[in-house]
Design an enzyme around this catalytic site. Structure first.
Site, short mmCIF file in Angstrom:
data_model
loop_
_atom_site.label_atom_id
_atom_site.label_comp_id
_atom_site.label_asym_id
_atom_site.label_seq_id
_atom_site.Cartn_x
_atom_site.Cartn_y
_atom_site.Cartn_z
CB CYS A 1 95.72 34.99 33.69
SG CYS A 1 94.16 35.26 35.14
CB SER A 2 99.41 37.92 36.62
OG SER A 2 98.83 38.76 35.43
CB CYS A 3 94.25 37.21 39.80
SG CYS A 3 93.43 36.54 37.99
CB CYS A 6 96.71 33.76 38.96
SG CYS A 6 95.71 34.22 38.42
#
Lengths: 196, 94
Positions: free
Chosen positions: A107-109, A104
């Site tokens: 962000c950090s999905c 991602c």
């Protein structure tokens, strides 16, 4: 809460954000704790491993999983409905000719419910910036050397979707039970930075 | 589900919005191929801006050739993009 986060600066930023939300009365501390506890309850890479083991053992399940993962997860007691709204899960299959890896970049999905909390490197700017640009080199640094003719697809999960890699079933596992197969599967395999 | 079909070529709009968006910089202005529709979701930009009734749009998985993005590489990168982030590529671009 955010204690125990492997990155102290990130933990400090998260805590500051939590405090501002609480000050602004957007959320109360107890609600935050309850939401985090609910999200993490049962969140483990064992869930992802069970999905993979069933797909390896049951061709019909595999086919339907690849077509519509959300529809088949309830068959093994899982769902993507743990958050504020149900997230879409897209399962991408590795083959002899094709390899998939998840990132991602914004962000950090990440499918926390199926893989447990994400590894710190998944959230690092280095991984996010590099894997879209030079995945073959990044995978090699993880110890995964792919043949030159393997087609690589990098899935940048920046919407309400979450992605899960279905690794290739290792050779010589024909006699194994589903729990034995599940024990072969790693969190890195489900992200695509390891073969299994 | 939206206007685009799998295999169609689309160009990502090249704008640089002031607020939150889910268009990664590295695909802005680039041409990619629709992989599939993901269904319909509230537009993240409007959700983040606190719009009371955000637009609900088709979201597509769009695949880009690494060579188009970075000038090198033989892999593909897919990005999830809301319908208003993309437009049909002109014939010459496809």
């Amino acid at each position: 809460m955010s204690e125990g986060h492997p990155s102290t600066p990130v933990a400090a930023r998260v805590r500051r954000l939590e405090e501002r939300l609480i000050e602004a009365r957007v959320v109360e501390e107890t609600q935050l704790d309850a939401a985090l506890a609910a999200m993490l309850q049962g969140a483990s890479p064992l869930n992802g491993a069970r999905i993979v083991a069933r797909a390896w053992a049951d061709e019909d399940f595999r086919r339907r999983l690849l077509a519509d993962a959300n529809a088949v997860l309830p068959e093994i007691g899982l769902s993507m409905a743990g958050g504020i709204q149900e997230q879409r899960l897209k399962v991408v299959e590795n083959t002899e000719a094709a390899h998939n890896v998840i990132v991602c970049t914004l962000c950090s999905c990440y499918p926390i419910g199926l893989l447990g909390p994400s590894p710190s490197w998944y959230k690092s700017e280095a991984y996010r910036a590099r894997v879209v640009r030079e995945p073959r080199a990044v995978l090699a640094e993880f110890g995964l050397e792919l043949p030159e003719d393997t087609a690589i697809t990098v899935w940048d999960s920046s919407a309400e979707s979450r992605y899960l890699v279905l690794p290739r079933r290792p050779e010589g596992t024909g006699e194994m039970s589903e729990p034995e197969l599940a024990a072969l599967v790693t969190r890195e395999g489900l992200i695509g930075t390891a073969a299994v | 589900m939206g206007d685009f079909r799998a295999g169609e070529r689309v160009r990502v709009r090249a704008g640089d919005p002031a607020g939150h968006t889910r268009v990664p910089r590295y695909v802005r202005g680039q041409v990619g191929r629709i992989v599939e529709s993901q269904g319909r979701w509230a537009l993240a930009d409007e959700v983040a801006a606190g719009v009371a009734e955000p637009r609900v749009e088709a979201v597509y998985t769009v695949a880009f050739a690494a060579r188009d993005l970075w000038g090198e590489g033989d892999h593909e990168v897919t990005v999830d993009l809301w319908e208003s982030y993309i437009e049909r590529a002109r014939r010459a671009e496809a």
